[in-house]
Each structure stands twice: as structure tokens, then as C-alpha cells.
Design a protein around this motif. Structure first.
Motif, PDB file in Angstrom:
ATOM      1  N   GLN A  26       5.358  14.007  -0.301  1.00  0.00           N
ATOM      2  CA  GLN A  26       5.322  12.545  -0.271  1.00  0.00           C
ATOM      3  C   GLN A  26       3.888  12.038  -0.154  1.00  0.00           C
ATOM      4  OE1 GLN A  26       7.879  11.244   2.864  1.00  0.00           O
ATOM      5  NE2 GLN A  26       9.748  11.912   1.829  1.00  0.00           N
ATOM      6  N   ALA A  27       3.116  12.680   0.698  1.00  0.00           N
ATOM      7  CA  ALA A  27       1.714  12.281   0.859  1.00  0.00           C
ATOM      8  C   ALA A  27       0.937  12.510  -0.436  1.00  0.00           C
ATOM      9  CB  ALA A  27       1.077  13.066   2.005  1.00  0.00           C
ATOM     10  N   ALA A  28       1.192  13.613  -1.108  1.00  0.00           N
ATOM     11  CA  ALA A  28       0.514  13.901  -2.375  1.00  0.00           C
ATOM     12  C   ALA A  28       0.886  12.860  -3.425  1.00  0.00           C
ATOM     13  CB  ALA A  28       0.870  15.302  -2.860  1.00  0.00           C
ATOM     14  N   ASP A  29       2.157  12.487  -3.481  1.00  0.00           N
ATOM     15  CA  ASP A  29       2.587  11.452  -4.430  1.00  0.00           C
ATOM     16  C   ASP A  29       1.915  10.120  -4.126  1.00  0.00           C
ATOM     17  OD1 ASP A  29       4.201  13.270  -5.735  1.00  0.00           O
ATOM     18  OD2 ASP A  29       6.058  12.572  -4.776  1.00  0.00           O
ATOM     19  N   ASN A  30       1.776   9.806  -2.850  1.00  0.00           N
ATOM     20  CA  ASN A  30       1.118   8.557  -2.463  1.00  0.00           C
ATOM     21  C   ASN A  30      -0.366   8.573  -2.838  1.00  0.00           C
ATOM     22  OD1 ASN A  30       3.459   7.442  -1.470  1.00  0.00           O
ATOM     23  ND2 ASN A  30       3.069   8.101   0.620  1.00  0.00           N
ATOM     24  N   ILE A  31      -1.001   9.713  -2.684  1.00  0.00           N
ATOM     25  CA  ILE A  31      -2.409   9.844  -3.078  1.00  0.00           C
ATOM     26  C   ILE A  31      -2.551   9.564  -4.565  1.00  0.00           C
ATOM     27  CG2 ILE A  31      -4.292  11.507  -3.414  1.00  0.00           C
ATOM     28  CD1 ILE A  31      -3.360  12.817  -0.745  1.00  0.00           C
ATOM     29  N   GLU A  32      -1.676  10.161  -5.365  1.00  0.00           N
ATOM     30  CA  GLU A  32      -1.726   9.942  -6.810  1.00  0.00           C
ATOM     31  C   GLU A  32      -1.469   8.481  -7.162  1.00  0.00           C
ATOM     32  OE1 GLU A  32      -0.465  14.111  -8.905  1.00  0.00           O
ATOM     33  OE2 GLU A  32       1.141  12.837  -8.178  1.00  0.00           O
ATOM     34  N   ALA A  33      -0.481   7.887  -6.529  1.00  0.00           N
ATOM     35  CA  ALA A  33      -0.139   6.495  -6.829  1.00  0.00           C
ATOM     36  C   ALA A  33      -1.281   5.557  -6.463  1.00  0.00           C
ATOM     37  CB  ALA A  33       1.132   6.092  -6.093  1.00  0.00           C
ATOM     38  N   ASN A  34      -1.906   5.800  -5.318  1.00  0.00           N
ATOM     39  CA  ASN A  34      -3.021   4.947  -4.905  1.00  0.00           C
ATOM     40  C   ASN A  34      -4.214   5.099  -5.849  1.00  0.00           C
ATOM     41  OD1 ASN A  34      -1.686   3.857  -2.713  1.00  0.00           O
ATOM     42  ND2 ASN A  34      -2.419   5.430  -1.313  1.00  0.00           N
ATOM     43  N   ALA A  35      -4.516   6.327  -6.232  1.00  0.00           N
ATOM     44  CA  ALA A  35      -5.628   6.554  -7.157  1.00  0.00           C
ATOM     45  C   ALA A  35      -5.345   5.884  -8.500  1.00  0.00           C
ATOM     46  CB  ALA A  35      -5.866   8.048  -7.342  1.00  0.00           C
ATOM     47  N   GLU A  36      -4.116   5.983  -8.960  1.00  0.00           N
ATOM     48  CA  GLU A  36      -3.746   5.358 -10.232  1.00  0.00           C
ATOM     49  C   GLU A  36      -3.877   3.844 -10.163  1.00  0.00           C
ATOM     50  OE1 GLU A  36      -2.858   5.253 -14.154  1.00  0.00           O
ATOM     51  OE2 GLU A  36      -3.161   7.063 -12.974  1.00  0.00           O
ATOM     52  N   ALA A  37      -3.473   3.245  -9.057  1.00  0.00           N
ATOM     53  CA  ALA A  37      -3.572   1.794  -8.905  1.00  0.00           C
ATOM     54  C   ALA A  37      -5.030   1.339  -8.904  1.00  0.00           C
ATOM     55  CB  ALA A  37      -2.869   1.349  -7.623  1.00  0.00           C
ATOM     56  N   VAL A  38      -5.878   2.069  -8.210  1.00  0.00           N
ATOM     57  CA  VAL A  38      -7.299   1.711  -8.179  1.00  0.00           C
ATOM     58  C   VAL A  38      -7.906   1.887  -9.572  1.00  0.00           C
ATOM     59  CG1 VAL A  38      -9.555   2.367  -7.237  1.00  0.00           C
ATOM     60  CG2 VAL A  38      -7.570   2.211  -5.731  1.00  0.00           C
ATOM     61  N   ALA A  39      -7.562   2.988 -10.244  1.00  0.00           N
ATOM     62  CA  ALA A  39      -8.088   3.232 -11.586  1.00  0.00           C
ATOM     63  C   ALA A  39      -7.623   2.154 -12.563  1.00  0.00           C
ATOM     64  CB  ALA A  39      -7.675   4.614 -12.065  1.00  0.00           C
ATOM     65  N   ASP A  40      -6.398   1.703 -12.417  1.00  0.00           N
ATOM     66  CA  ASP A  40      -5.896   0.630 -13.276  1.00  0.00           C
ATOM     67  C   ASP A  40      -6.709  -0.645 -13.098  1.00  0.00           C
ATOM     68  OD1 ASP A  40      -3.957   2.218 -14.412  1.00  0.00           O
ATOM     69  OD2 ASP A  40      -2.340   1.474 -13.132  1.00  0.00           O
ATOM     70  N   ASN A  41      -7.130  -0.917 -11.871  1.00  0.00           N
ATOM     71  CA  ASN A  41      -7.981  -2.086 -11.625  1.00  0.00           C
ATOM     72  C   ASN A  41      -9.324  -1.946 -12.337  1.00  0.00           C
ATOM     73  OD1 ASN A  41      -6.097  -3.454 -10.084  1.00  0.00           O
ATOM     74  ND2 ASN A  41      -6.816  -2.545  -8.178  1.00  0.00           N
ATOM     75  N   PHE A  42      -9.878  -0.744 -12.338  1.00  0.00           N
ATOM     76  CA  PHE A  42     -11.128  -0.518 -13.050  1.00  0.00           C
ATOM     77  C   PHE A  42     -10.922  -0.644 -14.558  1.00  0.00           C
ATOM     78  CE2 PHE A  42     -12.736   1.086  -9.059  1.00  0.00           C
ATOM     79  CZ  PHE A  42     -14.071   0.745  -9.104  1.00  0.00           C
ATOM     80  N   ASP A  43      -9.787  -0.185 -15.057  1.00  0.00           N
ATOM     81  CA  ASP A  43      -9.477  -0.353 -16.477  1.00  0.00           C
ATOM     82  C   ASP A  43      -9.383  -1.832 -16.846  1.00  0.00           C
ATOM     83  OD1 ASP A  43      -9.447   2.323 -17.218  1.00  0.00           O
ATOM     84  OD2 ASP A  43      -7.299   2.551 -16.805  1.00  0.00           O
ATOM     85  N   ALA A  44      -8.769  -2.608 -15.985  1.00  0.00           N
ATOM     86  CA  ALA A  44      -8.665  -4.046 -16.240  1.00  0.00           C
ATOM     87  C   ALA A  44     -10.046  -4.692 -16.229  1.00  0.00           C
ATOM     88  CB  ALA A  44      -7.766  -4.701 -15.201  1.00  0.00           C
ATOM     89  N   ALA A  45     -10.893  -4.271 -15.317  1.00  0.00           N
ATOM     90  CA  ALA A  45     -12.255  -4.800 -15.277  1.00  0.00           C
ATOM     91  C   ALA A  45     -13.021  -4.391 -16.539  1.00  0.00           C
ATOM     92  CB  ALA A  45     -12.981  -4.308 -14.031  1.00  0.00           C
ATOM     93  N   ALA A  46     -12.770  -3.180 -17.023  1.00  0.00           N
ATOM     94  CA  ALA A  46     -13.430  -2.727 -18.248  1.00  0.00           C
ATOM     95  C   ALA A  46     -13.008  -3.574 -19.437  1.00  0.00           C
ATOM     96  CB  ALA A  46     -13.115  -1.259 -18.507  1.00  0.00           C
ATOM     97  N   ASP A  47     -11.749  -3.965 -19.472  1.00  0.00           N
ATOM     98  CA  ASP A  47     -11.267  -4.821 -20.558  1.00  0.00           C
ATOM     99  C   ASP A  47     -11.975  -6.170 -20.562  1.00  0.00           C
ATOM    100  OD1 ASP A  47      -9.533  -2.833 -21.329  1.00  0.00           O
ATOM    101  OD2 ASP A  47      -7.792  -3.720 -20.321  1.00  0.00           O
ATOM    102  N   ASN A  48     -12.431  -6.607 -19.406  1.00  0.00           N
ATOM    103  CA  ASN A  48     -13.111  -7.897 -19.286  1.00  0.00           C
ATOM    104  C   ASN A  48     -14.635  -7.775 -19.242  1.00  0.00           C
ATOM    105  OD1 ASN A  48     -10.655  -9.300 -19.158  1.00  0.00           O
ATOM    106  ND2 ASN A  48     -10.475  -8.856 -16.979  1.00  0.00           N
ATOM    107  N   ALA A  49     -15.154  -6.572 -19.453  1.00  0.00           N
ATOM    108  CA  ALA A  49     -16.602  -6.358 -19.384  1.00  0.00           C
ATOM    109  C   ALA A  49     -17.309  -7.119 -20.501  1.00  0.00           C
ATOM    110  CB  ALA A  49     -16.920  -4.868 -19.477  1.00  0.00           C
TER     111      ALA A  49
END
Length: 89
Positions: A26-49
């Protein structure tokens, strides 16, 4: 729209992680989910660069965050936190 999708994906992963029998899983899944959410925010920022260089830098950061999240999750799954300090626990 991307934020809604990202939040839905995170919610789905959290719900699925509740089905696992191991707290470590469960902790490993949460780590992956949190990293994915943060990375998605960076992807969104890249789209607006405003410049291609800024977009590339943000895309690279997102990829690095995903890779680090995957590595930490895998380390959580494969190493015993009580006996192996390689996972930072």
C-alpha cells in the motif's frame, strides 16, 4: 481536464491499494501515485511553457520524478524496512 484526470487516477490507485494485503505494498502504491500526481503537474506546466527550452526542462523534471517514484516504490516492495536502510525508512 488533465487535473481532473490526474485526481481521478490518484483516487483510483488509492482505492486499488486498499485491496492489497500488505501495508508495504500500500505504501509503495501511494509513493507511485504521489509521484505521478506531481509529475502530471509538471507536464501541465510544460504545456503552458513560453519557450521550448522551458517546456523541455519541465518535461525532463516530470520524467525524473516518475522514475524516482518508481524506484522508491520498487525499493519499498523489495526491501525490508526493518533490516535494510536502502529504502530510506
Amino acid at each position: 481536464m488533465k487535473k481532473i484526470f490526474a485526481l481521478s487516477a490518484v483516487a483510483g490507485l488509492v482505492a486499488l491499494s486498499a485491496c492489497n494485503s500488505s501495508p508495504r505494498e500500500q505504501a509503495a502504491d501511494n509513493i507511485e501515485a504521489n509521484a505521478e500526481a506531481v509529475a502530471d503537474n509538471f507536464d501541465a506546466a510544460a504545456d503552458n511553457a513560453t519557450t521550448p527550452a522551458a517546456e523541455q526542462a519541465l518535461d525532463n523534471t516530470a520524467a525524473a520524478i516518475r522514475e524516482t517514484g518508481d524506484q522508491k516504490a520498487e525499493d519499498m516492495r523489495t526491501n525490508d524496512p526493518d533490516t535494510n536502510l536502502s529504502n530510506g525508512m
